[in-house]
Write an enzyme that holds these catalytic residues in place. Structure first.
Site, PDB file in Angstrom:
ATOM      1  N   GLY A  31       0.964  -1.315   0.247  1.00 42.70           N
ATOM      2  CA  GLY A  31       0.013   0.017   0.070  1.00 42.70           C
ATOM      3  C   GLY A  31       1.149   1.033   0.014  1.00 42.70           C
ATOM      4  O   GLY A  31       2.684   1.033  -0.370  1.00 42.70           O
ATOM      5  N   SER A  38       3.531  -1.742   8.477  1.00 42.98           N
ATOM      6  CA  SER A  38       3.878  -2.052   9.877  1.00 42.98           C
ATOM      7  C   SER A  38       3.448  -2.864  10.661  1.00 42.98           C
ATOM      8  O   SER A  38       3.558  -3.564  11.696  1.00 42.98           O
ATOM      9  CB  SER A  38       4.741  -1.338  10.021  1.00 42.98           C
ATOM     10  OG  SER A  38       6.184  -2.013   8.689  1.00 42.98           O
ATOM     11  N   ASP A 110       6.256  -7.810   4.474  1.00 42.01           N
ATOM     12  CA  ASP A 110       6.341  -5.820   4.697  1.00 42.01           C
ATOM     13  C   ASP A 110       6.777  -5.274   3.393  1.00 42.01           C
ATOM     14  O   ASP A 110       8.400  -5.267   3.670  1.00 42.01           O
ATOM     15  CB  ASP A 110       5.750  -5.265   6.164  1.00 42.01           C
ATOM     16  CG  ASP A 110       5.841  -4.440   6.580  1.00 42.01           C
ATOM     17  OD1 ASP A 110       4.843  -4.095   4.621  1.00 42.01           O
ATOM     18  OD2 ASP A 110       6.424  -3.282   6.894  1.00 42.01           O
ATOM     19  N   SER A 470      39.080   7.568 -27.311  1.00 39.52           N
ATOM     20  CA  SER A 470      39.443   8.294 -28.794  1.00 39.52           C
ATOM     21  C   SER A 470      40.210   8.580 -28.535  1.00 39.52           C
ATOM     22  O   SER A 470      41.242   9.645 -27.263  1.00 39.52           O
ATOM     23  CB  SER A 470      37.657   8.983 -28.543  1.00 39.52           C
ATOM     24  OG  SER A 470      38.272  10.066 -29.849  1.00 39.52           O
ATOM     25  N   GLY A 473      44.909   6.071 -30.581  1.00 41.84           N
ATOM     26  CA  GLY A 473      46.164   5.365 -31.004  1.00 41.84           C
ATOM     27  C   GLY A 473      45.229   3.683 -31.940  1.00 41.84           C
ATOM     28  O   GLY A 473      45.985   3.254 -32.256  1.00 41.84           O
ATOM     29  N   LYS A 474      43.833   3.633 -31.483  1.00 42.80           N
ATOM     30  CA  LYS A 474      43.584   2.245 -31.817  1.00 42.80           C
ATOM     31  C   LYS A 474      43.355   2.227 -33.438  1.00 42.80           C
ATOM     32  O   LYS A 474      44.543   0.895 -33.975  1.00 42.80           O
ATOM     33  CB  LYS A 474      41.876   1.890 -31.750  1.00 42.80           C
ATOM     34  CG  LYS A 474      41.965   1.909 -30.252  1.00 42.80           C
ATOM     35  CD  LYS A 474      40.215   2.038 -29.539  1.00 42.80           C
ATOM     36  CE  LYS A 474      39.193   2.981 -30.479  1.00 42.80           C
ATOM     37  NZ  LYS A 474      39.835   4.855 -29.835  1.00 42.80           N
ATOM     38  N   SER A 475      43.026   2.548 -33.721  1.00 46.80           N
ATOM     39  CA  SER A 475      43.211   2.990 -35.544  1.00 46.80           C
ATOM     40  C   SER A 475      44.550   2.394 -36.256  1.00 46.80           C
ATOM     41  O   SER A 475      44.362   2.220 -36.972  1.00 46.80           O
ATOM     42  CB  SER A 475      41.528   3.870 -36.351  1.00 46.80           C
ATOM     43  OG  SER A 475      40.914   3.961 -35.800  1.00 46.80           O
ATOM     44  N   SER A 542      34.577   0.513 -28.110  1.00 47.04           N
ATOM     45  CA  SER A 542      33.589  -0.234 -27.106  1.00 47.04           C
ATOM     46  C   SER A 542      34.380  -0.171 -25.727  1.00 47.04           C
ATOM     47  O   SER A 542      34.568  -0.426 -25.175  1.00 47.04           O
ATOM     48  CB  SER A 542      33.633  -1.690 -27.376  1.00 47.04           C
ATOM     49  OG  SER A 542      35.165  -2.179 -27.850  1.00 47.04           O
TER      50      SER A 542
END
Length: 634
Positions: A31, A38, A110, A470, A473-475, A542
């Site tokens: 409720g 209680s 409860d 970003s 240097g991944k690419s 990612s």
């Protein structure tokens, strides 16, 4: 205890034997805030004589310190056991309490009334037979009353007590009671609640709790305790259903015995019955029904048993044993209703673990069909589900499972969703039906497989998954690695983040949900390319571990190499070749990783290369060296 019967005093063993045979009723109270849940439960505990003398003394002391009833006992404090609850005068967690009368045993949950604790209410209701929905007679039917009633209906509780409380504050008016009852019943019809028993109460004063109230001679229905002691349980309904035994354990104590243990979720079984094991579809007959107290001639819903079969067939934990004439359905795609319970939103395309009965498997939710405004029952468009939201979604599993619609069987139709990274429960759901395409779409056999394509190309196909911020240097590094692989005569393909967004994923933005879908699509493409025998390189931020785990799971652990291009944020931001960090700092670019969207660094990548201490060429050489160590290239 506060009250000890003569039976307990004179023959405790006889009393315990009687107690064991009592039926058990699980019920939930729910409720709005301050409706008196209680207090109601505390009154039941007090009147059922289930309190020890020290508990009574403690609650009397606490009533003087924390209570709201002056010098009288504050029954709510018998339930509100947490210090934070006592200090605030509210319930913030599900409180389970056990009590017993001469006729029945009870477990009551409860649940908190606040809207933000909807998930707690769902947890408490998941095993309940009866819902006691409290209404403050001064306030009538509220939004939260409708919310909790809808959840009760959704979870499948069929019996409802409409407890109109605090009648003492409304001069025990019959008109007030009837008006609220009529208003509630009109709403209940809209959500499919039919078995409703309305009763006027004062939990604080004890009116209609254990004995009929002298203040309300116009009411001729049951008292609350009288109802709880006599209400019919759903045991007969479960026993009349089709037999289902989710296998929890394959019992092999020695070479001469092989049994399948679990709790019967529905139906009846006896030796000689023909059964079907699902999802495999193999059939046999029941040889014996074994229990700790000897073999049984019959087993019914709720009993824990071990079945032995007439034939040696392969059965594992998570399989479901059904009666052969009315087996469970088997599918891997469903329409479901999901209640989301986590602070992080449900995102379509993100992989979760799904636990259905005794089986756990990987699951992916498609974009929700709609979410439900549980205050108005309105269906709203949704791309995700936030904490406490409820939505209807399609869901796909990584394998076929046996199931029943939730309305037929809670055990074989109800599931939970688990976060793959934290192992936390994040959602609960109900299966509606299998999607037709789950029956019509099958994997087509091909004669030229991945192994044949790999032999043709003379290489081990695998995925090199470059991840990092970003500007890390991944690419650049991935491009250099591919050039080296090409020079070695390897067949490869580079999937670059920017390039993919010009084609395959050009319809996706940069919201959290779209980024999850971006990586899911790339992972599926990478899987196909590995199947074609290629070495696949991917260069994507990612940012989420769960999506990288999805990619690894699709490709396979032995063919997936996670390469963390580890560049500190301040270094990546200094490079800022595309000017993206500057835009993000100015507020022109939202959901940018590292600024206002998180990056979850790999915890145990196969390769870690730093671009502060190494040039791109050196980093590429490190990757090639690591691939040789792993045996992926010669």
């Amino acid at each position: 205890m506060a009250h000890v019967s003569d039976l307990i005093a004179t023959d405790i063993e006889h009393y315990l034997r009687q107690h064991e045979k009592k039926s058990l009723l699980r019920f939930i109270t729910c409720g709005s805030v301050d409706d008196g849940k209680s207090t109601l439960i505390g009154r039941l505990l007090y009147e059922s004589k289930m309190l020890f003398e020290d508990q009574l003394a403690a609650v009397e002391a606490d009533s003087k310190k924390w209570g709201t009833q002056g010098g009288d006992i504050d029954f709510a404090l018998l339930v509100d056991g947490l210090a934070a609850e006592r200090e605030q005068g509210i319930t913030i967690d599900v409180a389970y309490r056990f009590f017993s009368t001469d006729r029945r045993k009870f477990i009551v949950a409860d649940t908190p009334g606040h809207e933000q604790y909807t998930r707690n209410m769902v947890t408490g209701a998941s095993t309940a037979d009866v819902a006691v929905i409290l209404i403050d007679a001064r306030r009538g039917v509220l939004t939260q009353t409708r919310r909790h009633s809808f959840l009760v209906s959704l979870i499948g509780i069929r019996k409802v007590v409409l407890a109109i409380n605090k009648m003492d504050l409304m001069d025990y008016s019959e008109k007030v009671f009837r008006d609220i009852e009529d208003q509630y019943r009109e709403f209940a019809r809209q959500i499919g609640l039919e078995d409703i028993t309305a009763m006027p109460l004062s939990a604080l004063r004890g009116d209609n709790m254990l004995a009929p109230s002298d203040h309300m001679p116009w009411y001729h229905g049951p008292t609350l305790m009288g109802y709880l002691e006599t209400v019919d349980l759903d045991e007969t309904r479960l026993q009349s259903g089709a037999f289902r035994l989710p296998v929890q354990w394959v019992n092999r104590p020695n070479l001469d015995f092989r049994g399948f243990s679990g709790t019967v979720s529905s139906g009846v079984v006896k030796p000689g019955d023909r059964i079907r094991v699902q999802p495999s579809g193999r059939e046999s007959r029941v040889a014996r029904i074994v229990t700790a107290n000897g073999d049984l001639p019959l087993a019914v819903a709720g009993q824990s048993i071990t079945l032995t079969l007439a034939d040696e067939i392969d059965i594992s934990r998570g399989d479901v044993i059904s009666i052969a004439e009315t087996p469970a359905e088997v599918a891997d795609q469903f329409e479901t209703t999901i209640v989301w319970m986590a602070d992080e939103p449900l995102l379509p395309g993100r992989p979760y673990l799904l636990k259905l009965g005794t089986r756990t498997m990987s699951a992916t939710i498609t974009e929700p069909k709609y979410k439900i405004n549980v205050n108005t029952m309105e269906h709203l468009a949704a791309k995700k589900l936030d904490l406490n939201e409820i939505g209807v979604c399609n869901i796909a599993l990584d394998r076929a499972v046996a199931f029943d619609p939730y309305t037929n069987n809670r055990d074989t139709g109800g599931f939970i969703l688990i976060d793959r990274m934290t192992n936390h429960t994040v959602g609960a759901g109900m299966l509606h039906f299998a999607l037709r395409r789950a029956h019509n779409i099958h994997m087509q056999h091909v004669d030229v497989d991945k192994a044949a394509r790999a032999v043709q190309k003379g290489q081990r196909p695998h995925v090199l998954w470059f991840t990092g911020l970003s500007g890390a240097g991944k690419s650049t590094i991935a491009n250099l690695v591919e050039k080296k692989l090409h020079a070695m005569g390897r067949h490869s393909y580079l999937l670059d983040g920017d390039n993919v967004r010009h084609g395959l994923n050009k319809d996706l933005g940069f919201t959290e949900a779209d980024r999850v879908e971006n990586i899911r699509r790339v992972a599926e493409v990478a899987k196909l390319m590995v199947d074609a025998g290629l070495i696949v390189l991917t260069a994507f931020i990612s940012p989420f571990r769960s999506e990288r785990a999805l990619a690894r799971g699709l490709v396979g652990d032995t063919e997936f190499v996670e390469i963390y291009v580890d560049t500190p944020l301040e270094v990546a931001e200094q490079r800022d070749v595309k000017g993206l960090y500057r835009k993000a700092r100015r507020g022109e670019l939202t959901n940018f990783t590292g600024i206002d969207s998180p990056y979850e660094a790999p915890e145990d990548p196969e390769v870690r290369v730093g671009t502060v201490d190494h040039s791109p060429e050196e980093a590429a050489d490190l990757v090639i060296a690591r691939l040789r160590e792993l045996g992926l290239i010669g």
